[in-house]
Scaffold this motif. Structure first.
Motif, PDB file in Angstrom:
ATOM      1  N   TRP A 201      37.042 -41.642   3.493  1.00 46.76           N
ATOM      2  CA  TRP A 201      35.477 -41.556   3.507  1.00 46.76           C
ATOM      3  C   TRP A 201      34.870 -40.215   2.982  1.00 46.76           C
ATOM      4  O   TRP A 201      33.838 -40.130   2.565  1.00 46.76           O
ATOM      5  N   GLY A 202      35.715 -39.187   2.883  1.00 48.23           N
ATOM      6  CA  GLY A 202      35.252 -37.897   2.376  1.00 48.23           C
ATOM      7  C   GLY A 202      34.341 -37.339   3.209  1.00 48.23           C
ATOM      8  O   GLY A 202      33.333 -36.596   2.921  1.00 48.23           O
ATOM      9  N   ALA A 203      34.466 -37.588   4.600  1.00 48.57           N
ATOM     10  CA  ALA A 203      33.609 -36.970   5.582  1.00 48.57           C
ATOM     11  C   ALA A 203      34.221 -36.053   6.635  1.00 48.57           C
ATOM     12  O   ALA A 203      35.432 -35.959   6.727  1.00 48.57           O
ATOM     13  N   ASN A 204      33.658 -35.153   6.820  1.00 47.79           N
ATOM     14  CA  ASN A 204      34.341 -33.866   7.832  1.00 47.79           C
ATOM     15  C   ASN A 204      33.859 -34.547   9.329  1.00 47.79           C
ATOM     16  O   ASN A 204      32.791 -34.446   9.726  1.00 47.79           O
ATOM     17  N   LEU A 205      34.760 -35.206   9.955  1.00 51.02           N
ATOM     18  CA  LEU A 205      34.749 -35.615  11.290  1.00 51.02           C
ATOM     19  C   LEU A 205      35.390 -34.869  12.370  1.00 51.02           C
ATOM     20  O   LEU A 205      35.878 -35.125  13.204  1.00 51.02           O
ATOM     21  N   LYS A 206      35.771 -33.670  11.870  1.00 48.31           N
ATOM     22  CA  LYS A 206      36.579 -32.718  12.776  1.00 48.31           C
ATOM     23  C   LYS A 206      35.882 -32.336  14.078  1.00 48.31           C
ATOM     24  O   LYS A 206      36.631 -32.191  14.983  1.00 48.31           O
ATOM     25  N   PHE A 207      34.697 -32.559  14.216  1.00 50.55           N
ATOM     26  CA  PHE A 207      34.079 -32.360  15.378  1.00 50.55           C
ATOM     27  C   PHE A 207      34.460 -33.442  16.230  1.00 50.55           C
ATOM     28  O   PHE A 207      34.047 -33.265  17.505  1.00 50.55           O
ATOM     29  N   LEU A 208      34.821 -34.444  15.882  1.00 47.50           N
ATOM     30  CA  LEU A 208      35.322 -35.531  17.128  1.00 47.50           C
ATOM     31  C   LEU A 208      36.637 -35.226  17.588  1.00 47.50           C
ATOM     32  O   LEU A 208      37.027 -36.067  18.680  1.00 47.50           O
TER      33      LEU A 208
END
Length: 128
Positions: A94-101
């Motif tokens: 998705w090209g998203a930065n979801l590292k906060f998860l």
């Protein structure tokens, strides 16, 4: 509460079969081997939770707060654990930065462990 546990177990089971099939076929071409292994871990633990919820749903009376917590902790823990793994598996696609998860996954796992611990306490209190 019995119905909630049984419905959640049935839904989690159905979704884990669907997601497992997608993981085995459709997602192989878009996820890296490492991400696909993570995704499959989420599916596997979701199925474990589904079976767990069905068993406790059939056998517990849900008379006490701890018995209700057994189900709620597993429902919430699975949602956090597997759900965060699914989202993290697709962040590159998705090209998203979801590292906060990232911290959500172990929190979900902790809730699942607490559910097992509360089930153990519940079982030890049962008088035969």
């Amino acid at each position: 509460m019995k119905t909630v546990a049984l419905v959640a177990g049935a839904c989690y089971g159905m979704l884990s079969v669907i997601l497992g099939a997608f993981g085995a076929h459709a997602f192989k071409s878009i996820l890296s081997v490492e991400r696909l292994q993570s995704f499959e871990t989420g599916v596997r633990y979701q199925m474990y939770a589904a079976l767990y919820l069905l068993v406790v749903g059939f056998f517990l009376k849900f008379d006490t707060g701890i018995e209700k917590s057994v189900a709620w902790m597993m429902i919430l823990g699975t949602l956090l654990f597997s759900g965060s793994i699914y989202l993290l598996s697709f962040q590159e696609v998705w090209g998203a930065n979801l590292k906060f998860l990232g911290p959500i996954t172990p929190l979900g796992g902790l809730f699942m462990i607490l559910s097992w611990a509360m089930l153990l306490i519940t079982v030890l209190k049962i008088k035969n």
